[in-house]
Scaffold this motif. Structure first.
Motif, PDB file in Angstrom:
ATOM      1  N   GLU A  54      10.892  20.724  84.470  1.00  0.00           N
ATOM      2  CA  GLU A  54      11.758  20.416  83.329  1.00  0.00           C
ATOM      3  C   GLU A  54      12.063  18.923  83.313  1.00  0.00           C
ATOM      4  OE1 GLU A  54      12.455  21.234  80.286  1.00  0.00           O
ATOM      5  OE2 GLU A  54      12.758  23.247  81.072  1.00  0.00           O
ATOM      6  N   ILE A  55      12.202  18.394  82.120  1.00  0.00           N
ATOM      7  CA  ILE A  55      12.630  16.989  82.005  1.00  0.00           C
ATOM      8  C   ILE A  55      13.925  16.971  81.192  1.00  0.00           C
ATOM      9  CG2 ILE A  55      12.040  14.702  81.087  1.00  0.00           C
ATOM     10  CD1 ILE A  55       9.105  15.431  81.539  1.00  0.00           C
ATOM     11  N   VAL A  56      14.932  16.273  81.709  1.00  0.00           N
ATOM     12  CA  VAL A  56      16.222  16.227  81.014  1.00  0.00           C
ATOM     13  C   VAL A  56      16.527  14.768  80.675  1.00  0.00           C
ATOM     14  CG1 VAL A  56      18.669  16.863  81.160  1.00  0.00           C
ATOM     15  CG2 VAL A  56      16.972  18.129  82.500  1.00  0.00           C
ATOM     16  N   LEU A  57      16.926  14.532  79.418  1.00  0.00           N
ATOM     17  CA  LEU A  57      17.337  13.179  79.027  1.00  0.00           C
ATOM     18  C   LEU A  57      18.856  13.120  79.047  1.00  0.00           C
ATOM     19  CD1 LEU A  57      15.108  12.072  76.023  1.00  0.00           C
ATOM     20  CD2 LEU A  57      15.115  11.178  78.334  1.00  0.00           C
ATOM     21  N   LEU A  58      19.395  12.136  79.753  1.00  0.00           N
ATOM     22  CA  LEU A  58      20.853  12.022  79.835  1.00  0.00           C
ATOM     23  C   LEU A  58      21.287  10.686  79.272  1.00  0.00           C
ATOM     24  CD1 LEU A  58      21.535  13.294  83.462  1.00  0.00           C
ATOM     25  CD2 LEU A  58      21.889  14.544  81.349  1.00  0.00           C
ATOM     26  N   ASN A  59      22.431  10.685  78.596  1.00  0.00           N
ATOM     27  CA  ASN A  59      23.022   9.431  78.156  1.00  0.00           C
ATOM     28  C   ASN A  59      24.540   9.576  78.236  1.00  0.00           C
ATOM     29  OD1 ASN A  59      23.879   7.120  76.874  1.00  0.00           O
ATOM     30  ND2 ASN A  59      22.123   7.104  75.462  1.00  0.00           N
ATOM     31  N   GLU A  60      25.084   8.949  79.238  1.00  0.00           N
ATOM     32  CA  GLU A  60      26.538   9.039  79.488  1.00  0.00           C
ATOM     33  C   GLU A  60      27.326   8.657  78.234  1.00  0.00           C
ATOM     34  OE1 GLU A  60      28.624   9.340  82.496  1.00  0.00           O
ATOM     35  OE2 GLU A  60      26.910  10.572  83.109  1.00  0.00           O
ATOM     36  N   TYR A  61      26.796   7.712  77.513  1.00  0.00           N
ATOM     37  CA  TYR A  61      27.470   7.175  76.347  1.00  0.00           C
ATOM     38  C   TYR A  61      27.711   8.247  75.283  1.00  0.00           C
ATOM     39  CZ  TYR A  61      28.571   3.889  72.644  1.00  0.00           C
ATOM     40  OH  TYR A  61      29.198   3.218  71.653  1.00  0.00           O
ATOM     41  N   PHE A  62      26.754   9.199  75.210  1.00  0.00           N
ATOM     42  CA  PHE A  62      26.866  10.260  74.214  1.00  0.00           C
ATOM     43  C   PHE A  62      27.369  11.567  74.801  1.00  0.00           C
ATOM     44  CE2 PHE A  62      23.799   7.368  72.204  1.00  0.00           C
ATOM     45  CZ  PHE A  62      24.475   7.135  71.024  1.00  0.00           C
ATOM     46  N   ALA A  63      27.946  11.494  75.984  1.00  0.00           N
ATOM     47  CA  ALA A  63      28.444  12.719  76.606  1.00  0.00           C
ATOM     48  C   ALA A  63      29.838  13.055  76.101  1.00  0.00           C
ATOM     49  CB  ALA A  63      28.459  12.562  78.125  1.00  0.00           C
ATOM     50  N   ASP A  64      30.468  12.091  75.429  1.00  0.00           N
ATOM     51  CA  ASP A  64      31.841  12.279  75.000  1.00  0.00           C
ATOM     52  C   ASP A  64      31.901  12.450  73.477  1.00  0.00           C
ATOM     53  OD1 ASP A  64      34.547  12.239  74.897  1.00  0.00           O
ATOM     54  OD2 ASP A  64      34.665  10.044  74.761  1.00  0.00           O
ATOM     55  N   LEU A  66      34.276  12.113  71.352  1.00  0.00           N
ATOM     56  CA  LEU A  66      35.015  11.083  70.615  1.00  0.00           C
ATOM     57  C   LEU A  66      34.121   9.875  70.308  1.00  0.00           C
ATOM     58  CD1 LEU A  66      38.573  11.009  72.187  1.00  0.00           C
ATOM     59  CD2 LEU A  66      37.944  11.489  69.805  1.00  0.00           C
ATOM     60  N   THR A  67      33.314   9.514  71.283  1.00  0.00           N
ATOM     61  CA  THR A  67      32.408   8.375  71.079  1.00  0.00           C
ATOM     62  C   THR A  67      31.449   8.681  69.937  1.00  0.00           C
ATOM     63  OG1 THR A  67      32.279   8.543  73.482  1.00  0.00           O
ATOM     64  CG2 THR A  67      31.091   6.707  72.436  1.00  0.00           C
ATOM     65  N   ILE A  68      30.924   9.921  69.949  1.00  0.00           N
ATOM     66  CA  ILE A  68      29.955  10.292  68.918  1.00  0.00           C
ATOM     67  C   ILE A  68      30.622  10.260  67.542  1.00  0.00           C
ATOM     68  CG2 ILE A  68      28.504  12.192  68.083  1.00  0.00           C
ATOM     69  CD1 ILE A  68      28.004  12.829  71.062  1.00  0.00           C
ATOM     70  N   LYS A  69      31.880  10.699  67.519  1.00  0.00           N
ATOM     71  CA  LYS A  69      32.609  10.682  66.249  1.00  0.00           C
ATOM     72  C   LYS A  69      32.732   9.233  65.747  1.00  0.00           C
ATOM     73  CE  LYS A  69      36.762  12.410  64.108  1.00  0.00           C
ATOM     74  NZ  LYS A  69      38.178  12.517  64.376  1.00  0.00           N
ATOM     75  N   ALA A  70      33.126   8.345  66.658  1.00  0.00           N
ATOM     76  CA  ALA A  70      33.281   6.943  66.292  1.00  0.00           C
ATOM     77  C   ALA A  70      31.947   6.363  65.825  1.00  0.00           C
ATOM     78  CB  ALA A  70      33.798   6.161  67.492  1.00  0.00           C
ATOM     79  N   PHE A  71      30.938   6.752  66.500  1.00  0.00           N
ATOM     80  CA  PHE A  71      29.570   6.300  66.187  1.00  0.00           C
ATOM     81  C   PHE A  71      29.172   6.731  64.777  1.00  0.00           C
ATOM     82  CE2 PHE A  71      24.939   6.408  66.564  1.00  0.00           C
ATOM     83  CZ  PHE A  71      24.694   5.249  67.272  1.00  0.00           C
ATOM     84  N   ASN A  72      29.475   8.003  64.465  1.00  0.00           N
ATOM     85  CA  ASN A  72      29.097   8.553  63.165  1.00  0.00           C
ATOM     86  C   ASN A  72      29.972   8.028  62.032  1.00  0.00           C
ATOM     87  OD1 ASN A  72      27.004   9.971  64.136  1.00  0.00           O
ATOM     88  ND2 ASN A  72      28.147  11.870  64.448  1.00  0.00           N
ATOM     89  N   PRO A  85      25.317  -1.343  74.289  1.00  0.00           N
ATOM     90  CA  PRO A  85      23.882  -1.078  74.453  1.00  0.00           C
ATOM     91  C   PRO A  85      23.643   0.369  74.885  1.00  0.00           C
ATOM     92  CG  PRO A  85      24.726  -2.338  76.293  1.00  0.00           C
ATOM     93  CD  PRO A  85      25.879  -2.108  75.391  1.00  0.00           C
ATOM     94  N   SER A  86      23.879   1.303  73.933  1.00  0.00           N
ATOM     95  CA  SER A  86      23.819   2.721  74.294  1.00  0.00           C
ATOM     96  C   SER A  86      22.439   3.125  74.822  1.00  0.00           C
ATOM     97  CB  SER A  86      24.197   3.583  73.092  1.00  0.00           C
ATOM     98  OG  SER A  86      23.367   3.245  72.011  1.00  0.00           O
ATOM     99  N   ASP A  87      21.384   2.468  74.330  1.00  0.00           N
ATOM    100  CA  ASP A  87      20.032   2.832  74.790  1.00  0.00           C
ATOM    101  C   ASP A  87      19.867   2.611  76.290  1.00  0.00           C
ATOM    102  OD1 ASP A  87      19.429   3.550  72.321  1.00  0.00           O
ATOM    103  OD2 ASP A  87      18.067   1.881  71.849  1.00  0.00           O
ATOM    104  N   ASP A  88      20.568   1.604  76.803  1.00  0.00           N
ATOM    105  CA  ASP A  88      20.436   1.308  78.238  1.00  0.00           C
ATOM    106  C   ASP A  88      21.061   2.390  79.098  1.00  0.00           C
ATOM    107  OD1 ASP A  88      19.195  -0.898  77.496  1.00  0.00           O
ATOM    108  OD2 ASP A  88      20.810  -2.312  77.985  1.00  0.00           O
ATOM    109  N   PHE A  89      21.917   3.180  78.476  1.00  0.00           N
ATOM    110  CA  PHE A  89      22.562   4.238  79.245  1.00  0.00           C
ATOM    111  C   PHE A  89      21.665   5.468  79.388  1.00  0.00           C
ATOM    112  CE2 PHE A  89      26.104   1.634  78.323  1.00  0.00           C
ATOM    113  CZ  PHE A  89      27.058   1.901  79.294  1.00  0.00           C
ATOM    114  N   GLU A  90      20.618   5.475  78.599  1.00  0.00           N
ATOM    115  CA  GLU A  90      19.763   6.669  78.604  1.00  0.00           C
ATOM    116  C   GLU A  90      18.848   6.653  79.822  1.00  0.00           C
ATOM    117  OE1 GLU A  90      17.795   8.149  74.936  1.00  0.00           O
ATOM    118  OE2 GLU A  90      15.982   7.891  76.129  1.00  0.00           O
ATOM    119  N   PHE A  91      18.798   7.758  80.481  1.00  0.00           N
ATOM    120  CA  PHE A  91      17.796   7.880  81.541  1.00  0.00           C
ATOM    121  C   PHE A  91      17.285   9.317  81.608  1.00  0.00           C
ATOM    122  CE2 PHE A  91      21.842   8.630  83.494  1.00  0.00           C
ATOM    123  CZ  PHE A  91      21.631   9.612  84.443  1.00  0.00           C
TER     124      PHE A  91
END
Ligand SMILES: Nc1ncnc2c1ncn2[C@@H]1O[C@H](COP(=O)(O)OP(=O)(O)OP(=O)(O)O)[C@@H](O)[C@H]1O
Ligand SMILES: [Mg+2]
Length: 508
Positions: A54-64, A66-72, A85-91
């Motif tokens: 399995e491969i899992v993509l994680l991004n701490e920035y989008f784990a919350d 409230l952040t996603i709401k602000a983003f949208n 730099p939300s992309d840098d948080f992705e691993f």
């Protein structure tokens, strides 16, 4: 040089003995990490090999939330992206299912001594590498020198060089839905056996071709001398080779009293020197008629049953073709059943051929052979009510053939309808797409290696994709079956083209 793909780390409850997780390195060299890729890490026990499950993509920035709401809510998310730099948080992380440990003989990792089960987890912090082709071949049990090239291993794209001894010697089955590519795969396998280096040793092939799909092999110049086609219309069972019991097999209604009488007559005929052991069914009937003593009604009934068999026009004083002559190393004999419609007749022929081949092989009178049975569920069905004449001998070949180097390949589109005894003796299975849940369940019952997870993948396989498992390989492996090297004339023709050709024919 080994390609590094990541680093083992602690994720949820991992690593444990059967799984570990690693953080995937950012792609620098275009190496694509995919599900199914073989990777290894140095554990305290040795080289621990596994496949990415399995491969899992994680991004701490989008784990919350409230952040996603602000983003949208923001009219221009790009501004936000500039600020954070939300992309840098992705691993990406990969979960690896451990398959086994490779124990090398020496330090430079050249010679594999053995492959063994792991008993200790991978170490967090250790690097993870892609398995090199050579090591992978050894780990899977492929034969890099003399293996049969059936296609390419999925994801790693290395050649699937299946070890012939391991595949053939413990029998194998090719299973899929209709149109899944069984016959295609069989012809790839036949090509491989026919072009195999002479010095490696290759058995003779005998194939029961129910639909005339393999006749094209004869037209290929390279194989011309090594392909023999035997049309079933000319097939003759050698009556002197049959015991009284065989007649009962072919004509069930013969009673035990009649059977006793029959063996008496056969014995008598065998003693007649001028016949030189070349008597036909007509001769047996004549002897029964001429015999003065014995119960009249028994004789009459026996004559009735034998005459019915005679009407099948299958029984002659000599066998044709001579089965001890058709089996030659690295040659293929195709029995063409295309024009035969009677299932009983087909089963009698298959029974006779299998019995003869088995006995000849047991006495070492013919070369080792591979017997390929297309539409095996017709000749060796599971259901007790569909009594097939050829079932006992195919089951016997499946059980005992291995000891005499008589190998069996059963091909079927309905595994559920195929004898469980025969199927479970087919140690290797080449499974293409199977959708029917009953067939899948039957397959899972007959082979413990097919887990629910594999069953799910099997049902989603496309044409020409197969799962190879069992004795032929150390671990189940997914393979893209290669294209045929030699083509069937009509292979690329569509249904529409066949219709147009037919139209033209009608006009003539
Ligand atoms: N590996 C492959 N590469 C390319 N084409 C393939 C491959 N396997 C199968 N095919 C295509 O799929 C078609 C059906 O395959 P095939 O006749 O082998 O099916 P089958 O499983 O034997 O079906 P059936 O049970 O009806 O006999 C073939 O005509 C061929 O064109
Ligand atoms: Mg077929």
């Amino acid at each position: 040089m080994a390609i590094k793909v990541g680093t083992v780390f602690n994720y949820l409850q991992l690593p444990n003995v059967s799984k570990f997780a690693f953080v995937i390195n950012k792609r620098q060299d275009g190496t694509l990490i995919q599900k199914g890729l073989f990777v290894y890490t140095n554990s305290s026990e040795g080289f621990l090999i596994g496949t990415i499950e399995e491969i899992v993509l994680l991004n701490e920035y989008f784990a919350d939330a409230l952040t996603i709401k602000a983003f949208n809510n923001n009219n221009n998310p790009n501004i936000l992206k500039g600020l954070f730099p939300s992309d840098d948080f992705e691993f990406a992380i990969a979960i690896v299912k451990c398959l086994g440990l490779i124990i090398f003989k020496d330090k430079d990792n050249q010679e594999i001594v053995r492959v063994q089960r792991m008993s200790y987890p991978a170490s967090p912090g250790k690097e993870v590498y892609m398995v090199e082709e050579e090591v992978l071949n050894k780990f899977l049990g492929f034969d890099s020198k003399a293996g049969l090239n059936l296609g390419r291993v999925k994801v790693t794209n290395s050649e699937a060089l299946v070890n012939m001894n391991r595949l053939l010697n413990k029998h194998f089955a090719i299973l899929s839905i209709s149109g899944g590519g069984k016959s295609y795969l069989t012809s790839v396998l036949i090509e491989e056996l026919l072009i195999r280096n002479k010095d490696f040793g290759t058995p003779s092939i005998i194939l029961f071709d129910v639909h005339g799909e393999y006749l094209y092999l004869k037209d290929i110049p390279k194989f011309k001398d090594r392909v023999k086609i035997q049309d079933i219309s000319y097939f003759q069972i050698g009556v002197p080779k049959l015991s009284a019991y065989s007649f009962k097999k072919y004509q069930e209604q013969i009673s035990s009293v009649q059977l006793r009488e029959l063996s008496k007559y056969i014995k008598k005929l065998r003693k007649e020197k001028q016949k030189k052991n070349q008597y036909s069914l007509t001769d047996i009937i004549k002897v029964v008629e001429e015999e003065t003593d014995g119960n009249k009604s028994t004789k009459q009934a026996l004559i009735g049953w034998l005459s019915e068999l005679e009407r099948l026009t299958l029984f002659g004083s000599q066998e044709n073709p001579s089965l001890d002559k058709v089996v030659n190393n690295q040659e293929i004999t195709i029995f063409n059943f295309q024009k035969e419609v009677s299932i009983r007749k087909k089963q009698i022929i298959v029974d006779y051929i299998c019995n003869r081949l088995f006995n000849l092989r047991r006495n070492d009178n013919i070369a080792p052979f591979l017997l390929v049975v297309e539409e095996a569920h017709q000749f060796c069905p599971e259901a007790a009510h569909s009594k097939a004449i050829s079932k006992p001998i195919i089951e016997m070949l499946a059980r005992e053939g291995r000891k005499f180097m008589a190998c069996l390949c059963l091909i079927s589109q309905r595994p559920k309808k195929l004898s469980t005894t025969a199927l479970s003796q087919c140690n290797s299975k080449l499974v293409l797409s199977i959708k029917n849940p009953y067939d899948l369940k039957h397959l899972m019952d007959s082979s413990e290696a097919i887990t629910k997870e594999y069953a799910n993948i099997i049902s989603s396989l496309g044409v020409g994709e197969m799962l190879l498992m069992g004795n032929a390989v150390n671990y189940p492996v997914f393979i893209d079956v290669r294209k045929r090297k030699f083509k069937l004339r009509d292979e690329a023709k569509s249904l529409a083209q066949f219709c147009l050709d037919w139209q033209k024919k009608e006009l003539i």
